[in-house]
Design a protein around this motif. Structure first.
Motif, PDB file in Angstrom:
ATOM      1  N   CYS A   7       0.864  -1.195   0.000  1.00  0.00           N
ATOM      2  CA  CYS A   7       0.000   0.000   0.000  1.00  0.00           C
ATOM      3  C   CYS A   7       0.892   1.233   0.000  1.00  0.00           C
ATOM      4  O   CYS A   7       1.888   1.282   0.723  1.00  0.00           O
ATOM      5  N   TRP A   8       0.524   2.199  -0.817  1.00  0.00           N
ATOM      6  CA  TRP A   8       1.368   3.388  -0.995  1.00  0.00           C
ATOM      7  C   TRP A   8       0.524   4.651  -0.908  1.00  0.00           C
ATOM      8  O   TRP A   8      -0.650   4.644  -1.283  1.00  0.00           O
ATOM      9  N   ASP A   9       1.163   5.732  -0.405  1.00  0.00           N
ATOM     10  CA  ASP A   9       0.479   7.025  -0.314  1.00  0.00           C
ATOM     11  C   ASP A   9       1.150   8.007  -1.268  1.00  0.00           C
ATOM     12  O   ASP A   9       2.385   8.048  -1.347  1.00  0.00           O
ATOM     13  N   TYR A  10       0.345   8.773  -1.958  1.00  0.00           N
ATOM     14  CA  TYR A  10       0.904   9.778  -2.872  1.00  0.00           C
ATOM     15  C   TYR A  10       1.103  11.084  -2.102  1.00  0.00           C
ATOM     16  O   TYR A  10       0.159  11.620  -1.523  1.00  0.00           O
ATOM     17  N   GLY A  11       2.355  11.559  -2.083  1.00  0.00           N
ATOM     18  CA  GLY A  11       2.719  12.724  -1.272  1.00  0.00           C
ATOM     19  C   GLY A  11       2.420  14.041  -1.974  1.00  0.00           C
ATOM     20  O   GLY A  11       1.659  14.083  -2.947  1.00  0.00           O
TER      21      GLY A  11
END
Ligand code: ATP
Length: 439
Positions: free
Chosen positions: A31-35
């Protein structure tokens, strides 16, 4: 290609494109978050796709709910058939997909430790299940959608009647999808939560082949326009077709791990609308007034992952240029040569000094530009270093406010790719940059 995945992962974290989800808790797998920069760039990717689709006279937009009536997934075949074959290694406890693991397909070996002590293959349904309302019983089961397309099919009549469009016409949507993938990985290439950009084009049976070919071409043009390199993108015909499909092709991109699917283009026949007619009891036939005939339309589908396309753009944009300064010292300039429409910021405002007489002008200029575009501001470090910071995140233009500006009301505009500099009056800057972004 220069960029390997590790380079992109570390640049993404350092500069604020993509962070690991829940990092302070050790992260959550795949799971990844876009900064700050990633969220801007992702919006730009979506806007490019959305505009290419919905600014045509024959395609309407849709934003359907993630949760749908559970029978939708029976009709679509997902409850019974949306599964991957899974195998467990009894020695090292690795779990892997049987149908795309070479060591297993060729030699029946575990891809991790090489053991042949493996479980039987079993089918694993990829849909995430949850419950609607306070009771966790079988009657309350709902699914997180594994694709956005079903929203298009169940809204086919709504969209057609509301827009009064005639066939052929399409429905386009962007939204989150969820798949409980057995082996996610390769950064944002395969994740369990991802965003899809799908368009379903409804056509008269018999014209499907023609539109399938048209969409193949249209989608390739889109990728080339936004900067994917010709040599890194290709079509791949499917060897095996799904039972309902009349034709299927993948658009493959050369990711750091090799050519892999970026987009799927499918001729789905009348399978979807026929199924939904059957399961819902509603007649989903289209009435062609001109010819006074009724039929269930065929569907040409184009489906691409936004996250995968984001990664593809980064892969092809990244470059390292070796430069030599006047003293003969070698230096490496890292440039993210993104298409200006995709780049997070269009312009950076850089006052040459921190003195109030310059920063007050630069502040105002920042606000003036922000009315029309995403802009960033940087007043720390030498001007050379600041240019490099912007090159690395793909900002196409840097604008320097210097002491001359006080007298001539003009600024120096520096181009990312050529490093050419031009003097432009501040009053004309918004129009000047907007014009260049279009080229
Ligand atoms: P794959 O073979 O890679 O699993 P698929 O053929 O199942 O993909 P489709 O159902 O055709 O994929 O979905 C359309 C697009 O959605 C894919 O081309 C891909 O860009 C994107 N996509 C699918 N699954 C994922 C995922 N787990 N993570 C990120 N993007 C995905």
């Amino acid at each position: 290609q220069l960029a390997d995945l590790n380079t992109l992962v570390s640049l993404s974290k350092r500069r604020g494109f993509v962070f690991q989800s829940s990092e302070i808790y050790g992260g959550l797998g795949s799971c990844w978050d876009y900064g700050p920069l990633g969220s801007l760039m992702k919006l730009n990717v979506k806007r490019a796709w959305w505009n290419a689709m919905t600014r045509r006279p024959d395609i309407v937009g849709l934003d359907a709910a993630i949760l749908m009536h559970p029978t939708v997934w029976k009709a679509s075949g997902h409850v019974d058939g949306f599964s991957d074959p899974l195998v467990d290694c009894k020695d090292c406890k690795t779990r892997f997909r049987a149908d795309n693991t070479d060591s297993y397909i060729n030699e029946k070996k575990c891809p991790n430790c090489g053991s042949k002590n493996l479980s039987e293959e079993r089918n694993f349904n990829l849909m995430f299940k949850t419950h609607m309302g306070p009771l966790e019983d079988s009657a309350s089961v709902v699914y997180l959608r594994p694709e956005t397309a079903q929203g298009h099919f169940v809204n086919f009549q709504n969209c057609q009647q509301a827009s009064r469009y005639k066939i052929p016409f399409g429905i386009a949507a962007i939204g989150k999808s969820f798949r409980n993938e057995i082996t996610p990985g390769n950064f944002i290439f395969r994740t369990r939560e991802f965003e899809q950009m799908e368009m379903q084009y409804f056509v008269k049976p018999g014209t499907d082949e023609q539109y399938f070919n048209e969409w193949k071409e249209t989608r390739m043009k889109f990728y080339l326009k936004y900067g994917l390199k010709k040599e890194n993108i290709r079509y791949k015909d499917h060897d095996k077709l799904a039972h309902y499909a009349r034709a299927a092709v993948d658009v493959e991109f050369k990711f750091p791990m090799g050519f892999s699917e970026l987009e799927g283009i499918h001729n789905r026949s009348d399978f979807d609308l026929t199924q939904h007619s059957k399961f819902s009891g509603k007649n989903l036939e289209y009435f062609d007034e001109a010819n006074k005939e009724k039929y269930i339309p065929y569907v040409i589908e184009t489906a691409v992952g936004c996250d995968r396309l984001f990664l593809a753009f980064m892969c092809d944009a990244y470059r390292e240029e070796v430069t030599t300064d006047e003293a003969g010292k070698e230096d490496v300039r890292v440039v993210m040569g993104l298409h200006p429409e995709i780049a997070p910021y269009k312009v950076a405002v850089l006052p040459l000094s921190k003195k109030e007489e310059l920063t007050s002008i630069a502040d105002k200029l920042r606000d003036q530009l922000a009315e029309d575009m995403d802009v960033t501001y940087d007043e720390t470090a030498s001007i050379g270093k600041r240019y490099r910071r912007q090159d690395e995140i793909g900002t196409p233009f840097c604008v320097t406010v210097d002491f001359e500006t006080i007298n001539d009301q003009a600024v120096t505009v520096r181009h990312r790719d050529t490093m050419v500099q031009e003097r432009i009056p501040m009053s004309q800057l918004n129009g000047y940059i907007a014009g260049k972004l279009k080229n």
